[in-house]
Design an enzyme around this catalytic site. Structure first.
Site, PDB file in Angstrom:
ATOM      1  N   GLU A   1       1.207  -1.729   0.310  1.00 37.12           N
ATOM      2  CA  GLU A   1       1.395  -1.422  -1.298  1.00 37.12           C
ATOM      3  C   GLU A   1       3.433  -1.043  -1.174  1.00 37.12           C
ATOM      4  O   GLU A   1       4.435  -1.395  -0.336  1.00 37.12           O
ATOM      5  CB  GLU A   1       1.975   0.566  -1.004  1.00 37.12           C
ATOM      6  CG  GLU A   1       2.559   1.137  -2.393  1.00 37.12           C
ATOM      7  CD  GLU A   1       2.726   2.612  -1.721  1.00 37.12           C
ATOM      8  OE1 GLU A   1       3.887   2.748  -2.053  1.00 37.12           O
ATOM      9  OE2 GLU A   1       2.360   3.244  -1.263  1.00 37.12           O
TER      10      GLU A   1
ATOM     11  N   CYS B   1       8.395   5.845  -2.700  1.00 35.56           N
ATOM     12  CA  CYS B   1       7.579   5.180  -4.044  1.00 35.56           C
ATOM     13  C   CYS B   1       6.937   5.040  -5.532  1.00 35.56           C
ATOM     14  O   CYS B   1       7.108   4.418  -6.322  1.00 35.56           O
ATOM     15  CB  CYS B   1       5.974   4.086  -3.412  1.00 35.56           C
ATOM     16  SG  CYS B   1       5.471   5.977  -2.855  1.00 35.56           S
TER      17      CYS B   1
END
Length: 505
Positions: free
Chosen positions: A263, A300
């Site tokens: 990620e 994020c």
């Protein structure tokens, strides 16, 4: 209780010191020395993981579930000490860390319950058709099986939920894969005490000690050795685009390429449709400012970009967002390096002619203050750098002239973790035009909310097309994360008494 880290690596049940050390850089409190990991430590951990796999990978699901439950209990038993050291190292408040600890133990238990149900095995059966013409069909059974030792990289922004015992570790262990964790140097003491909790669970559960190892790592050499070790069969990573892409490329260049579940980066655009903007634009702006600045913007899923139809309602939105962000004081960032990167990101915006500053505030040392800019959709599409993530509380408003321009802008975004639609009932026709575009761009689409906060559940997807993640078909949150560390095996005409127990008739 005062916790003083011993600074050692955990390798197959033993605490091992290194020849060299590095010193932590806590937000507050006393720095501590930690052993620096080496390729030799990685090799020892990988060898132990491979040996453990031949037992752990074939244990009954009930045993693995009990092990996950035991890890959760051992983490809770050390809760106050974990909060204390994590506060010192990261500067995060106690309430945030306690919530994150609950998320960590909650997902361990969720994965335990999930594997007990057996659905993750995706068992399939084709019965034999011996009389089929022109050729008979054999009996075929299919089941998902664990792939082998997995490397996990601790994340800087989640010292618990995405680190030593976080989602990548929990899902790999649930799948039946031993884990070697490279701890993040931003919170080595936190990583160490969580590793102690996992070791205690190993000892009470009776699983092989090589099932889990933890290696401190200050530089990229340990990570490179880990992803290139021939016994490592997959990698879980949460971090920067540059660091993740470098490790991804190493995985692809191995003699035996392996999957890299990274990620990497996301700006998580929000699209405010015309009726919603007209009816409740200021309220949406207030909510956006809160989400953008939450935790100093170090999520994020931080919504760094908002897209608005140009006009007076957009003016009111921007003015409200500016006013709300002006009230946010300096916040401590996770590391000095992250704070410096945030300042560089702000400079990238402030020096561009196509970007108009709405709010600029100076950030000093390890702190960050919000900044707000705006541009047009035409200028945004001509400048790729405006779509790159700035990790921190920096927001960009993009104004579009009409509905088609909003759709065209959506097509111009790179892959993202999330996209949000703020809409009222009359916005439905426009939302229907945007939805197919967003489905190709993101892993999670929200309506009338804010993407910070990711539910750990069966239906959650936390991933997306590159550069949000390196594997668009995977998620790092939720029970589907377990499938990353499994592969299907078909069994054709095998006698029942030698089939794995989970697939026997």
């Amino acid at each position: 209780m005062v916790f003083t880290p011993h600074g050692k690596h955990l390798i197959a049940g033993d605490w091992v010191a290194g020849e060299t050390t590095f010193v932590s850089s806590p937000s507050s409190g006393t720095p501590h020395a930690f052993s620096a990991g080496t390729a030799a430590h990685v090799d020892a951990a990988a060898l132990a993981a491979e040996e453990a796999f031949w037992t752990y990978g074939y244990l009954p699901r009930e045993t693995r579930a009990s092990f996950l439950m035991a890890i959760a209990a051992e983490i809770e038993a050390r809760g106050d000490v974990i909060t204390e050291i994590a506060m010192q190292e990261t500067g995060l408040p106690a309430a945030r860390l306690e919530g994150e600890r609950g998320r960590t133990t909650g997902q361990l238990r969720l994965f335990a319950y999930h594997i007990l149900k057996g659905e993750f095995l995706d068992r399939r059966f084709d019965e034999a058709l011996p009389d089929r013409k022109p050729l008979p069909r054999p009996e075929i059974r299919l089941m998902q099986r664990p792939i082998g030792p997995v490397a996990v990289f601790g994340a800087s922004n989640f010292p618990l939920a995405f680190s030593v015992a976080g989602g990548d570790t929990a899902s790999a262990l649930a799948a039946g894969c031993p884990v070697v964790v490279k701890g993040h140097p931003a919170h080595p003491g936190t990583g160490e005490i969580v590793a102690e909790a996992i070791l205690a669970a190993i000892e009470t559960s009776g699983v092989p000690k090589g099932t889990f190892s933890f290696i401190h790592g200050q530089d990229r050499l340990v990570g490179e050795a880990l992803v290139q070790h021939p016994l490592i069969k997959a990698v879980g990573f949460t971090g920067s685009l540059a660091g993740g892409r470098a490790l991804f490329d190493l995985c692809a260049r191995r003699p035996e390429p392996i999957p890299f579940f990274g990620e990497l980066g996301s700006v998580n655009p929000m699209f405010v449709l015309p009726e919603a903007l007209s009816a409740r634009g200021p309220a949406i702006a207030e909510g956006w400012a809160g989400s953008l600045s939450m935790g100093a913007g170090q999520f994020c899923t931080n919504p760094g970009i908002v897209v608005l139809p140009d006009g007076e309602a957009a003016d009111r939105f921007v003015a409200t967002a500016k006013s709300a962000l002006e009230k946010v004081g300096p916040q401590t960032m996770l590391t000095d390096g992250i704070a410096e990167a945030y300042r560089r990101g702000k400079e990238r915006f402030s020096t561009r002619n196509a970007v108009r500053p709405v709010l600029e505030m100076a950030s000093e040392g390890r702190t960050a203050t919000p900044n707000l800019y705006e541009t047009s959709s035409e200028d945004f599409l001509q400048d790729h750098a405006l779509g790159e993530e700035v990790f921190g509380p920096l927001g960009l408003v993009i104004r579009v002239p009409d509905a088609q321009a909003m759709v065209d802008l959506a097509k111009g975004f790179e892959g993202q973790l999330t996209a949000t639609l703020h809409l009222d009932k009359a916005d439905a026709p426009m939302a229907r035009k945007l939805l197919p575009v967003l489905e190709r761009k993101v892993g999670r689409i929200l309506a009338n909310g804010f993407p910070t906060g990711v539910e750990v559940s069966d239906a959650m997807v936390h991933g997306g097309p590159y550069p949000a993640s390196t594997n668009f078909g995977a998620t790092s949150v939720g029970t589907m994360a377990i499938r990353r560390f499994l592969r299907p095996v078909s069994y054709q005409n095998l006698p029942d008494d030698i089939l794995p127990a989970d697939i026997r008739p």
